[in-house]
Design a protein around this motif. Structure first.
Motif, short mmCIF file in Angstrom:
data_model
loop_
_atom_site.label_atom_id
_atom_site.label_comp_id
_atom_site.label_asym_id
_atom_site.label_seq_id
_atom_site.Cartn_x
_atom_site.Cartn_y
_atom_site.Cartn_z
N SER A 31 -30.30 40.24 14.93
CA SER A 31 -30.28 41.03 13.81
C SER A 31 -30.40 42.70 14.25
O SER A 31 -30.03 43.46 13.21
CB SER A 31 -31.75 40.88 13.24
N PHE A 32 -30.64 42.82 15.21
CA PHE A 32 -30.63 44.27 15.77
C PHE A 32 -29.18 45.12 15.82
O PHE A 32 -28.92 46.17 15.74
CB PHE A 32 -31.17 44.68 17.35
N LYS A 33 -28.15 44.08 15.69
CA LYS A 33 -26.80 44.36 15.77
C LYS A 33 -26.44 44.84 13.99
O LYS A 33 -25.44 45.61 14.14
CB LYS A 33 -25.82 43.32 16.22
N ILE A 34 -27.16 44.42 13.34
CA ILE A 34 -26.78 44.57 11.96
C ILE A 34 -26.91 46.08 11.50
O ILE A 34 -27.95 46.79 11.77
CB ILE A 34 -27.67 43.69 10.90
N GLY A 35 -25.81 46.68 11.02
CA GLY A 35 -25.85 48.05 10.70
C GLY A 35 -25.31 48.97 11.78
O GLY A 35 -25.08 50.30 11.81
N GLN A 36 -25.22 48.35 13.15
CA GLN A 36 -24.32 49.21 14.08
C GLN A 36 -22.87 49.05 14.08
O GLN A 36 -22.16 48.14 13.76
CB GLN A 36 -24.99 48.54 15.40
N THR A 37 -22.25 49.94 14.63
CA THR A 37 -20.73 50.15 14.79
C THR A 37 -20.36 49.62 16.07
O THR A 37 -21.07 50.10 16.95
CB THR A 37 -20.21 51.51 14.09
N TYR A 38 -19.16 48.84 15.95
CA TYR A 38 -18.50 48.61 17.48
C TYR A 38 -17.25 48.74 17.18
O TYR A 38 -16.36 48.68 16.19
CB TYR A 38 -18.86 47.10 17.66
N VAL A 39 -16.34 49.08 18.45
CA VAL A 39 -15.16 48.53 18.60
C VAL A 39 -14.70 47.36 19.15
O VAL A 39 -15.46 46.75 20.20
CB VAL A 39 -14.49 49.74 19.61
N TYR A 40 -14.06 46.37 18.58
CA TYR A 40 -13.57 45.20 19.00
C TYR A 40 -12.15 45.07 19.30
O TYR A 40 -11.28 45.55 18.70
CB TYR A 40 -13.68 44.16 17.99
N GLN A 41 -11.73 44.17 20.42
CA GLN A 41 -10.51 43.90 20.89
C GLN A 41 -10.56 42.54 21.10
O GLN A 41 -11.24 41.90 21.70
CB GLN A 41 -9.93 44.48 22.21
N ASN A 42 -9.48 41.83 20.21
CA ASN A 42 -9.41 40.38 20.35
C ASN A 42 -8.61 40.17 21.40
O ASN A 42 -7.33 40.58 21.52
CB ASN A 42 -8.76 39.99 18.81
N LEU A 43 -9.26 39.13 22.27
CA LEU A 43 -8.38 38.99 23.67
C LEU A 43 -7.24 37.83 23.40
O LEU A 43 -6.56 37.94 24.35
CB LEU A 43 -9.30 38.35 24.66
#
Length: 857
Positions: free
Chosen positions: A540-552
């Motif tokens: 739940s600590f991730k909710i509201g956080q921003t991330y960059v994702y790369q699909n492998l």
């Protein structure tokens, strides 16, 4: 331990070392060092002596040893022993043997680990003191080569460990350590061969002794032949394998053998009941044996048993034990021409003829093992291929998954000491092992860990995740390629290519694991289990956080914010993130991200990042997902696929206070440190101050970062309701899991009581980890506490706690049986720099260099 006793121990150490070293120098027993190596060693001794005193002072000050004090002690002991003996090998042995003596006492409450450590202590000290005795005898002219004592003790150490293991645990001590039985058999026959050679040499004429002793190479080759011919009955005797008439097992072997075009009448079926799951093919081609090892033969599903049996029959059909014998004999011939030793016993029976020390021989054997295990893994791959060709691909994959789940705490290593316990694992913990194993195998298919790959270089079997892919892949994977994967996949791009190539097979694996666990544990929908396990709450600590994702797999990159966490009906990949797209090649406002198959980097535009090598703090102003990072603008852009895979995606920063500046960093090929604003998620929440080997709970009220890089936290002590400031210049900040140690002594009674009471009052979920091998970790809430007065200190302490697990199981636990209590969610841990030893500060700097996302100094 009382502070007075701690001071006495430190003072004894200081005066003891001085009273020994100084007189030896004054009496010129120890000469003033003049050679560079001797000067460096004595300088190292002096530095580590000071470091030991510093660790001792911190021990007295904090009441507990620092987290790196054990390493300091080992280094100090190593240098001390080496100065006295000038024997590199015995110095390593001596340092660990002395250190582990204290470990036996500290592990007294651990039912299995204490015995394992005791076996190690006895064995190491036997080798160490044999080396000391040899040195003394040589110094007094009683023997020519003192190292013979050390080398003999080392060559016998395996037998000492075996005897002690049998004394403590019985035959299962050897059985649970996978694939060790042939090694012991080989060592035994080699020892007999050396004994016969030496006996003949001593009885024969003196002029023939050198010729006879030189014949050891051919004697060992003959020994290999003897081992091969008689390995069937010998291993039956050694391992306790018994002939079985179990109709189910006999029928499966017969059916499988016929499918593999083998005569089932030529296969001798054996069974052994041990608390592990394994199988073995052995014996000569004219006396083929196959053994199944399990707690109960009826507990293995029939299809999985067929897959395991087919693999073992593949070994027998391919005559792999014969060819391994040939390889071993060829190795002996090569060593014969090189005049190198073949066994450890060479250093006992013919020490004068050895070209290099024992430790060099051991190092060479590791290097040789890396090379030889390529062929061994190739045989394993061929055995898998034989099973697949016979139509058992799916059954083999299920069997491999089942086997890995059984070894869930050790996986590829197979050295699982928990299997030495007599306690039976609960069904819920078995289910957790299956779930964690499914994730572990999948993770190493998608993005294999380099440490795991390196460890597999000296493993006789290819990684199970590669074997499963070979089973399910529509295009055959060559056996030699499979055996070389631990090498080739050290390059991430090669591993990624394999992932894309076998994606269809990976989906079959995902489907198999889900079906297997559902059937095994009678689960209707995996989402129900994830709800029970509270996985959403963990993340739940991730909710509201921003991330960059790369699909492998697709290579798509997006920048977005997690809005919600959802479950899907998959054991291997049960979690999905609902992400709002902030940047990227997506037409939808919201997309679903599978975290299992995406690289993830936490970043936020406008936040400030402390990159270690930069002179100034960097403020993130832009993310360019498709730009290729270039380390130097002067060099042309690299266009090779490997470089693009890791370096596409750039973070653009400005230096704090200079909006015109521009600094670029790679998103996925460089570890991004935590921003200063990352601490926002802990605001108005508990954080922890590490003090005197324990943790004190604080509340983060606010924080401030100014242009002078001054980072200040406003903290509140919930006990006194007072507030104070914690400045970055005075504290180390660690972002990590928190495991609260239960020391169970008078110096920690109060802190333990406050921590546990807080968990109970606030009903905070935690991990209670017990001092035992099986069913040791309990995911639970503390429901009740019982106190008692300690007889010695007359201080009120916790006597028992009652917990309710996430599976609704209620348990009563004695506090003395608890090792640590861990918190589920990530934590911020502060530690005052003045309370940390100099060596620990050095280690922290190394950790920051390697993992800037974990620590801020």
């Amino acid at each position: 331990m009382k502070k007075r006793n701690q001071m006495l121990i430190l003072l004894t150490f200081i005066l003891g070392t001085l009273s020994i070293i100084l007189p030896l120098f004054l009496l010129q027993v120890i000469k003033i060092p003049t050679k560079p190596l001797d000067i460096a060693l004595w300088a190292g001794f002096g530095i580590m002596w000071i470091v030991m005193i510093n660790e001792g002072l911190n021990w007295i000050k904090n009441g507990k040893r620092s987290e790196w004090s054990d390493l300091v002690v080992i280094i100090f002991l190593f240098i001390t022993v080496y100065l006295a003996s000038k024997n590199l090998f015995n110095s390593f042995i001596g340092a660990f043997s002395i250190y582990l003596i204290f470990g036996v006492y500290e592990m007294k409450d651990y039912e299995i680990l204490n015995k394992v450590v005791l076996i190690t202590v006895i064995t190491y000290n036997m080798i160490f003191f044999a080396g000391i005795i040899g040195d003394i005898l040589q110094a007094n002219g009683l023997i020519e080569d003192g190292e013979v004592w050390l080398n003999t003790a080392f060559s016998l150490s395996f037998w000492v460990m075996l005897i002690l293991g049998f004394a403590f645990f019985g035959r299962k001590y050897m059985v649970v350590f996978r694939f060790m039985s042939p090694t012991y058999l080989t060592l035994a026959v080699y020892l007999v061969a050396w004994g016969l050679i030496v006996t003949v040499a001593k009885l024969g004429p003196q002029e023939l002794e050198d010729i006879i002793m030189n014949s050891i190479y051919f004697a060992l080759i003959i020994s290999n032949i003897v081992i091969y011919v008689f390995s069937g009955p010998l291993l039956d005797l050694l391992m306790g394998y018994k002939k079985t008439d179990d109709p189910r097992l006999v029928k499966i072997v017969e059916e499988t053998a016929i499918k593999m075009k083998m005569d089932p009448k030529k296969i001798k079926i054996r069974y052994a009941k041990y608390p592990i799951l394994n199988a073995m093919a052995y014996g000569a081609f004219f006396n083929m044996h196959m053994a199944i090892i399990s707690p109960e033969i009826d507990t293995i599903p029939e299809d999985e048993l067929k897959g395991v049996v087919a693999h073992e029959l593949g070994h027998l059909k391919g005559l792999h034990t014969f060819w391994l014998n040939i390889i071993s004999s060829i190795q002996i011939l090569i060593f014969y021409f090189l005049k190198w030793p073949v066994t450890m016993y060479d250093y006992t029976f013919a020490p004068d003829s050895q070209p290099f020390p024992l430790w060099v021989f051991l190092l060479l054997n590791v290097v040789m093992s890396v090379f030889i295990y390529i062929f061994v893994r190739d045989f394993e791959a061929h055995a898998d291929k034989a099973a697949r060709d016979a139509g058992y691909a799916h059954e083999l994959a299920k069997g491999l998954y089942n086997l890995e789940s059984f070894y869930a705490t050790s996986h590829e290593i197979g050295l699982d000491a928990t299997l030495l316990s007599n306690e039976i694992e609960t069904e819920n913990n078995k289910m957790l092992n299956y779930i964690s194993t499914a994730s572990y195998l999948n993770k190493n298919l998608i993005n294999p860990n380099k440490g795991t790959l390196l460890s597999n270089l000296i493993n006789s079997h290819p990684p199970s995740y590669h074997r499963i892919m070979a089973s399910y892949n529509e295009t055959p994977i060559s056996c030699m390629r499979e055996s070389l994967m631990p090498f080739t996949f050290l390059k991430k791009y090669k591993a990624n290519q394999f992932l894309i190539e076998t994606e269809h097979a990976r989906q079959k694996y995902i489907q198999m694991t889900t079906e297997k666990v559902k059937k095994r544990f009678k689960i209707t929908d995996v989402k129900d289990i994830m709800t029970i396990l509270k996985k959403k709450e963990e993340l739940s600590f991730k909710i509201g956080q921003t991330y960059v994702y790369q699909n492998l797999i697709t290579k798509k990159r997006i920048f977005g914010r997690i809005e919600d966490i959802e479950y899907v009906d998959s054991i291997t990949e049960p979690i999905r993130y609902k992400v709002k797209v902030l940047q990227g090649d997506e037409t939808k406002e919201f997309i679903t991200i599978n975290p299992s198959q995406n690289l993830e980097v936490s970043v936020n535009i406008g936040e400030i990042y402390p990159y270690r090598k930069e002179e100034s703090l960097l403020k993130l102003k832009e993310i360019r997902l498709e730009e290729v990072y270039q380390k130097s603008e002067k060099k042309p852009k690299k266009e090779n696929p490997s470089y693009l895979f890791l370096n596409t995606g750039v973070l653009v920063f400005e230096r704090l206070g200079d909006q015109e500046s521009e600094v670029k960093k790679s998103i996925f090929n460089e570890i991004v440190p935590k921003s200063y604003q990352y601490i926002e998620q802990f605001k108005e929440k508990d954080i922890f101050m590490k003090e005197k080997g324990s943790f004190k709970r604080m509340i983060l009220e606010n924080y401030e970062l100014n242009e002078n890089k001054e980072f200040v936290l406003q903290l509140k002590d919930p006990e006194s309701n007072s507030t104070f400031e914690a400045k970055k210049e005075d504290y180390i900040f660690k972002y990590s899991e928190l495991y609260f140690p239960i020391h169970n002594d008078e110096t920690s009674f109060e802190s333990e009581r406050k921590f546990i009471q807080h968990l109970q009052e606030q009903q905070i979920r935690c991990y209670v980890i017990l001092k035992k091998a099986v069913n040791a970790e309990i995911d639970a809430f503390i429901t009740k506490i019982e106190f008692k007065i300690d007889e010695k200190s007359e201080i009120e302490q916790i006597h028992k706690i009652w917990v309710k697990s996430i599976f609704e199981e209620e348990m009563e636990l004695e506090i003395s049986k608890i090792d640590v209590i861990g918190l589920i969610s990530p934590n911020l841990i502060l530690q005052k720099k003045s309370n940390i030893s100099g060596f620990s500060n050095l280690i922290n700097k190394i950790i920051q260099w390697r993992h800037p996302e974990k620590i801020l100094i």
